[in-house]
Scaffold this motif. Structure first.
Motif, short mmCIF file in Angstrom:
data_model
loop_
_atom_site.label_atom_id
_atom_site.label_comp_id
_atom_site.label_asym_id
_atom_site.label_seq_id
_atom_site.Cartn_x
_atom_site.Cartn_y
_atom_site.Cartn_z
N LEU A 146 -65.47 -69.11 41.84
CA LEU A 146 -64.95 -70.37 42.36
C LEU A 146 -64.13 -70.15 43.62
CD1 LEU A 146 -64.63 -73.39 42.08
CD2 LEU A 146 -62.75 -73.01 40.46
N LEU A 147 -63.35 -69.08 43.65
CA LEU A 147 -62.59 -68.75 44.86
C LEU A 147 -63.53 -68.50 46.04
CD1 LEU A 147 -59.83 -66.39 43.39
CD2 LEU A 147 -59.49 -68.69 44.32
N ASP A 148 -64.63 -67.80 45.78
CA ASP A 148 -65.60 -67.54 46.84
C ASP A 148 -66.26 -68.84 47.32
OD1 ASP A 148 -65.07 -64.86 46.61
OD2 ASP A 148 -66.77 -64.43 45.28
N THR A 149 -66.47 -69.77 46.38
CA THR A 149 -67.12 -71.03 46.72
C THR A 149 -66.25 -71.90 47.63
OG1 THR A 149 -68.30 -71.02 44.60
CG2 THR A 149 -68.15 -73.13 45.76
N ILE A 150 -64.95 -71.94 47.35
CA ILE A 150 -64.06 -72.83 48.10
C ILE A 150 -63.44 -72.15 49.32
CG2 ILE A 150 -63.49 -74.06 45.98
CD1 ILE A 150 -60.77 -72.68 45.99
N GLU A 151 -63.70 -70.85 49.48
CA GLU A 151 -63.06 -70.11 50.58
C GLU A 151 -63.42 -70.68 51.95
OE1 GLU A 151 -62.66 -65.50 52.26
OE2 GLU A 151 -64.16 -66.01 50.74
N GLU A 152 -64.70 -70.99 52.15
CA GLU A 152 -65.14 -71.46 53.46
C GLU A 152 -64.51 -72.80 53.82
OE1 GLU A 152 -69.27 -72.28 55.97
OE2 GLU A 152 -69.35 -71.76 53.84
N GLY A 153 -64.48 -73.73 52.84
CA GLY A 153 -63.90 -75.04 53.09
C GLY A 153 -62.43 -74.95 53.46
N ASN A 154 -61.68 -74.13 52.74
CA ASN A 154 -60.25 -73.98 53.03
C ASN A 154 -60.03 -73.27 54.37
OD1 ASN A 154 -59.06 -75.23 50.77
ND2 ASN A 154 -59.55 -73.47 49.49
N MET A 155 -60.93 -72.35 54.72
CA MET A 155 -60.81 -71.68 56.01
C MET A 155 -60.98 -72.69 57.15
SD MET A 155 -63.21 -68.66 57.63
CE MET A 155 -64.61 -69.79 57.71
N PHE A 156 -61.98 -73.56 57.02
CA PHE A 156 -62.21 -74.57 58.04
C PHE A 156 -61.04 -75.55 58.13
CE2 PHE A 156 -66.80 -73.45 57.93
CZ PHE A 156 -66.98 -73.31 59.30
#
Length: 410
Positions: free
Chosen positions: A101-111
């Motif tokens: 789940l952390l890997d899944t949401i990482e990109e969105g939070n980075m943006f």
């Protein structure tokens, strides 16, 4: 800029205390009948003890499990209805997330982190608006060109899986260049919209906040805090406030306008539904990976409907629409792949088939006040073969949208 909101009504204020008080009662009652024994010769005098001890199931276990089950079910359904707090969470609960789940949401939070400065460079001023139940609602304010702080102000309500940091920096310019102030914000649990610390502890504040205020009440509290800030702090007259809600944000904005008739704000309900439960039931097979139209999908929909009812998750936008006192209009698509037209607010109010595409635009542009034959102010969007739910407005649609706002605020 800091602002502390008040309670939207007495019910929310009372229930904020009643919910945890009921749980404390369960705990104390169970400890009382388990570890306390009255003197043998005075047993008959202990009426409360005898009643609780003799009817534990009725007075303790039954209401306890009902409260626990309903609250837990509400929390689980919230993750599907408003997944933003799960997808864009940067609070203490992320330490309990599994790695996938952390890997899944990482990109969105980075943006979100990278794009927020872009909005600030476009004139965005960060606001910290604290709700009455202790949530710091993260918001950003954009001053319109040649506009005063008490001038016409648009408040945008996100869809269920949105964060305002991901909005294109063109969005605020659309409004500010037309002399409109704009406020965008995140619901509780999304990004920097977090519960205040308790005993200087983030986790304690978050858990206590989730425990005391269910999600459906919490989003309504966030919405009220924004409206109260605009009306009381910025001193914008209610008739010059435009609540712009997209998707589930349209339902939240409509609910806000309906429950505060003394504030006749303007309302734009964009690509939203008539009833939340109808859309949630319709999408439940897809959400669980079940093929629509199959017998299994039928049972999934049945359980989804029952679960929503038990959890208390509902927005009756059709009923709320009738209660809105201010200037209001609907923007809809006849080919929305998320909210089918048959479940849209426009169809629920009119019961008619959608008119879309070129013919709809020609018919609508021929009516100066953009009212349909039911007397509703509407903007029918052009239907494409791609995403009609989240796409940006075309130039003609945007001109209509802005014209409607200008007409609404006078």
């Amino acid at each position: 800029r800091y602002f502390k909101g008040s309670w939207p009504n007495m019910y929310e204020r009372v229930m904020y205390t009643v919910r945890p008080a009921v749980d404390v009662y369960f705990l104390c009652a169970l400890l009382f009948v388990t570890f306390f024994s009255p003197p043998t010769d005075e047993t008959e005098k202990w009426v409360v003890y005898n009643t609780l001890n003799s009817h534990r199931f009725i007075f303790i276990w039954l209401p306890f499990w009902w409260r626990f089950f309903r609250s837990f079910l509400h929390f689980l359904i919230s993750l599907a209805i408003i997944p933003g707090p799960l997808m864009f969470n940067e609070g203490p609960l992320t330490r309990f997330y599994p790695k996938w789940l952390l890997d899944t949401i990482e990109e969105g939070n980075m943006f979100r982190t990278l794009l927020r400065p872009r909005l600030e460079k476009s004139g965005g001023i960060t606001l910290q608006l604290v709700s009455a139940d202790g949530v710091a609602v993260d918001a950003m304010y954009f001053r319109g060109d040649d506009a005063s702080p008490d001038g016409p102000t648009v408040v945008r309500f996100n869809g269920n899986a949105e964060a305002f940091e991901l909005q294109d920096d063109v969005l605020p310019k659309i409004y500010t260049q037309n002399g409109l102030n704009l406020i965008i914000f995140n619901y509780r649990g999304v990004g920097r919209s977090r519960w205040l610390k308790v005993f200087n502890n983030d986790l304690a504040g978050t858990l206590l906040g989730l425990w005391r205020t269910p999600s459906v009440n919490g989003t309504a509290m966030d919405a009220w805090t924004l409206l109260e800030y605009v009306v009381k702090e910025l001193r914008v007259p209610p008739k010059k406030v435009v609540l712009l809600g997209h998707s589930i944000g349209g339902a939240i904005a409509t609910h806000l306008a309906a429950t505060h008739p003394s504030l006749p704000v303007c309302l734009c309900n964009s690509r939203s539904f008539g009833y939340l439960s109808a859309v949630a039931v319709h999408l439940s097979p897809h959400f669980l990976g079940v093929l629509p139209g199959t017998p299994k999908a039928k049972y999934v929909k049945m359980f989804a409907g029952g679960g929503l009812w038990l959890a208390g998750w509902e927005y009756r936008t059709v009923d709320n629409w009738a209660k809105v006192q201010g200037f209001k209009w609907i923007e809809y698509s006849g080919a929305d792949h998320i909210i089918p037209y048959e479940l849209s607010l426009h169809h629920c109010l009119t019961g008619k088939q959608a008119k879309s595409g070129k013919n709809a635009k020609e018919e609508e542009m021929s009516r100066p006040d953009t009212r349909d034959d039911q007397g509703l102010r509407v903007i029918a969007l052009v239907d494409l073969d791609t995403d009609n739910h989240n796409r940006l407005l075309f130039e003609e649609e945007l001109i209509q949208h802005l014209t409607m706002i200008m007409h609404a605020v006078g």
